[in-house]
Design a protein around this motif. Structure first.
Motif, PDB file in Angstrom:
ATOM      1  N   GLN A  89     158.046 105.493 133.557  1.00  0.00           N
ATOM      2  CA  GLN A  89     158.561 104.575 132.375  1.00  0.00           C
ATOM      3  C   GLN A  89     159.154 103.310 133.018  1.00  0.00           C
ATOM      4  N   ALA A  90     159.974 103.722 133.967  1.00  0.00           N
ATOM      5  CA  ALA A  90     161.394 102.609 134.305  1.00  0.00           C
ATOM      6  C   ALA A  90     160.682 101.019 134.660  1.00  0.00           C
ATOM      7  N   PRO A  91     159.559 100.846 135.266  1.00  0.00           N
ATOM      8  CA  PRO A  91     159.345  99.496 135.600  1.00  0.00           C
ATOM      9  C   PRO A  91     159.092  98.645 134.363  1.00  0.00           C
ATOM     10  N   ARG A  92     158.763  99.427 133.149  1.00  0.00           N
ATOM     11  CA  ARG A  92     158.564  98.606 131.832  1.00  0.00           C
ATOM     12  C   ARG A  92     159.731  97.392 131.637  1.00  0.00           C
ATOM     13  N   LEU A  93     160.616  97.757 132.105  1.00  0.00           N
ATOM     14  CA  LEU A  93     161.947  96.634 131.699  1.00  0.00           C
ATOM     15  C   LEU A  93     161.511  95.457 132.500  1.00  0.00           C
ATOM     16  N   TYR A  94     161.207  95.660 133.646  1.00  0.00           N
ATOM     17  CA  TYR A  94     160.863  94.385 134.650  1.00  0.00           C
ATOM     18  C   TYR A  94     159.649  93.693 134.044  1.00  0.00           C
TER      19      TYR A  94
ATOM     20  N   LEU B 137     160.462  90.679 120.787  1.00  0.00           N
ATOM     21  CA  LEU B 137     159.157  91.399 121.085  1.00  0.00           C
ATOM     22  C   LEU B 137     159.392  92.286 122.332  1.00  0.00           C
ATOM     23  N   ALA B 138     160.223  91.857 123.391  1.00  0.00           N
ATOM     24  CA  ALA B 138     160.543  92.753 124.579  1.00  0.00           C
ATOM     25  C   ALA B 138     161.226  94.047 124.309  1.00  0.00           C
ATOM     26  N   GLY B 139     162.377  93.713 123.337  1.00  0.00           N
ATOM     27  CA  GLY B 139     162.990  94.789 122.551  1.00  0.00           C
ATOM     28  C   GLY B 139     162.248  95.823 122.019  1.00  0.00           C
ATOM     29  N   LYS B 140     161.280  95.241 121.035  1.00  0.00           N
ATOM     30  CA  LYS B 140     160.521  96.302 120.399  1.00  0.00           C
ATOM     31  C   LYS B 140     159.585  97.132 121.295  1.00  0.00           C
ATOM     32  N   ASP B 141     158.923  96.514 122.454  1.00  0.00           N
ATOM     33  CA  ASP B 141     157.979  97.049 123.256  1.00  0.00           C
ATOM     34  C   ASP B 141     158.674  98.254 123.939  1.00  0.00           C
TER      35      ASP B 141
ATOM     36  N   TRP C 167     163.033 103.968 124.755  1.00  0.00           N
ATOM     37  CA  TRP C 167     164.183 103.300 125.333  1.00  0.00           C
ATOM     38  C   TRP C 167     165.255 102.811 124.296  1.00  0.00           C
ATOM     39  N   MET C 168     166.304 103.057 124.624  1.00  0.00           N
ATOM     40  CA  MET C 168     167.457 102.326 123.812  1.00  0.00           C
ATOM     41  C   MET C 168     167.703 101.010 124.402  1.00  0.00           C
ATOM     42  N   VAL C 169     167.602  99.954 123.548  1.00  0.00           N
ATOM     43  CA  VAL C 169     167.954  98.855 124.264  1.00  0.00           C
ATOM     44  C   VAL C 169     169.225  98.272 124.143  1.00  0.00           C
TER      45      VAL C 169
ATOM     46  N   ALA D 185     168.771  98.320 129.364  1.00  0.00           N
ATOM     47  CA  ALA D 185     168.438  99.560 128.283  1.00  0.00           C
ATOM     48  C   ALA D 185     168.487 100.803 129.071  1.00  0.00           C
ATOM     49  N   ARG D 186     168.677 101.910 128.244  1.00  0.00           N
ATOM     50  CA  ARG D 186     168.509 103.320 128.636  1.00  0.00           C
ATOM     51  C   ARG D 186     167.161 103.937 128.378  1.00  0.00           C
ATOM     52  N   LEU D 187     167.018 104.978 129.454  1.00  0.00           N
ATOM     53  CA  LEU D 187     165.960 105.979 129.366  1.00  0.00           C
ATOM     54  C   LEU D 187     166.721 107.232 129.511  1.00  0.00           C
ATOM     55  N   GLY D 188     166.657 107.872 128.426  1.00  0.00           N
ATOM     56  CA  GLY D 188     167.368 108.972 128.281  1.00  0.00           C
ATOM     57  C   GLY D 188     169.059 108.780 128.760  1.00  0.00           C
ATOM     58  N   LYS D 189     169.540 109.268 129.700  1.00  0.00           N
ATOM     59  CA  LYS D 189     170.945 109.111 129.955  1.00  0.00           C
ATOM     60  C   LYS D 189     170.955 108.129 131.108  1.00  0.00           C
ATOM     61  N   THR D 190     170.101 107.398 131.331  1.00  0.00           N
ATOM     62  CA  THR D 190     170.319 106.242 132.572  1.00  0.00           C
ATOM     63  C   THR D 190     170.111 104.988 131.990  1.00  0.00           C
ATOM     64  N   ARG D 191     171.181 104.332 132.240  1.00  0.00           N
ATOM     65  CA  ARG D 191     171.143 102.838 131.836  1.00  0.00           C
ATOM     66  C   ARG D 191     170.753 102.045 132.969  1.00  0.00           C
ATOM     67  N   LEU D 192     169.699 101.072 132.722  1.00  0.00           N
ATOM     68  CA  LEU D 192     169.058 100.443 133.685  1.00  0.00           C
ATOM     69  C   LEU D 192     169.482  98.942 133.472  1.00  0.00           C
ATOM     70  N   ILE D 193     169.606  98.060 134.342  1.00  0.00           N
ATOM     71  CA  ILE D 193     169.700  96.628 134.268  1.00  0.00           C
ATOM     72  C   ILE D 193     168.808  95.838 135.060  1.00  0.00           C
ATOM     73  N   ASP D 194     168.543  94.695 134.527  1.00  0.00           N
ATOM     74  CA  ASP D 194     167.679  93.942 135.534  1.00  0.00           C
ATOM     75  C   ASP D 194     167.500  92.541 134.964  1.00  0.00           C
TER      76      ASP D 194
END
Ligand code: AMP
Length: 279
Positions: A194-199, A222-226, A232-234, A261-270
């Motif tokens: 799921q992770a590439p969805r942020l990019y 729109l991006a936040g809602k997607d 994801w927790m945005v 945004a967070r996926l589970g416990k992991t916070r990803l930034i891009d």
């Protein structure tokens, strides 16, 4: 590669070096870090990498304790990338007493990631300033992956008249677009998929911007809602002026789309830069 733990020994070792380039890291190195090391190698005759997991930039409840520490593997990778010296101080060496003097940052440090990680950027800037004072590098290389960090480091260097020149490295990505990060290893297989969805969402916004769309808040929402619809927790998806990191204005000619945004416990930034025609 020489591995040096003490500030005194490092200063002595570096005293004869005519040009030094520094790459500060927290270890668990990947191709993104190593690209910065190679870039440093082209800038100076002596490449210094540092590995230090800086407690000061982690908030309460964040992942300081479980941050991946893979020292042996990191050393092998640094040798391959042409590092001359690895500075790997202990906490005691860098913070022999509680650090009471810290870098006070401008208001933009309380926005974007700063709004969700209070104190993070001050802790980061404080250790970076210490590393600059210890290594006294002519160049230091930072990744655009941490866009707000890079912006603040450049501002600190400029406003404190530090003599180091800051070089920037492009974000290195996995084949599916996910920005490489030490934190990616926290992801479960489902989360990884799921992770590439942020990019993907940042790219979608950047392409709209390039086509002339200026409905910033609609694009951001729109991006936040997607992302939220996919679990994801945005923290934020925002379009900013690439130079000032302020909200875009009519003069902005380069924009950057940033997301966390967070996926589970992991916070990803891009983030993704988008050059645009004048409004
Ligand atoms: P860190 O170890 O996460 O503190 O990162 C150390 C340096 O590597 C910082 O300047 C980051 O911006 C940079 N960096 C992290 N990930 C990447 C990446 N995927 N591509 C390029 N640089 C990166």
């Amino acid at each position: 590669m020489e591995i040096i733990e003490s500030i005194e020994a490092l200063r002595e070792r570096l005293s004869g070096e005519s040009s030094r380039a520094l790459v500060p890291t927290m270890g668990n190195l990947h191709a993104g870090h190593l690209a910065l090391v190679r870039k440093a190698g082209n800038l100076a005759s002596c490449t210094v990498a540092s590995i230090f997991v800086n407690r000061l930039q982690f908030g309460e409840g964040e992942d300081f304790d479980r941050y991946p520490r893979t020292f042996e593997e990191d050393c092998r990778k640094l040798v391959e990338a042409g590092t001359d010296i690895l500075f790997a101080p202990t906490e005691r060496e860098l913070y022999p007493e509680p650090q009471q003097f810290t870098v006070d940052l401008p208001p933009v440090a309380k926005e974007l990631c700063g709004a969700h990680r209070p104190g993070h950027f001050s802790g980061m800037a404080t250790v970076v300033l210490k590393l600059f004072n210890i290594v006294n590098p002519h160049h230091a290389v930072f990744g655009k992956k941490d866009y707000q960090q890079l912006h603040l480091v450049k501002g600190m260097v400029s406003q404190f008249n530090l003599s180091v020149k800051i070089a920037e490295g492009d974000t290195i990505r996995e084949e599916d677009g996910l920005a490489m990060s030490s934190r990616n290893r926290y992801l479960s297989p489902d989360e990884r998929a799921q992770a590439p969805r942020l990019y993907f969402n940042l790219e979608k916004i950047a392409s709209e911007l390039r086509c002339g769309n200026r409905d910033f808040s609609v694009l951001e929402k729109l991006a936040g809602k997607d992302l939220e619809a996919r679990g994801w927790m945005v923290d934020y998806v925002e379009i900013r002026d690439a130079l000032s990191l302020a909200k875009p204005c009519a003069n902005s000619s380069r924009l950057v789309v940033l997301g966390a945004a967070r996926l589970g416990k992991t916070r990803l930034i891009d983030n993704l830069e988008a050059g645009i025609a004048q409004w």
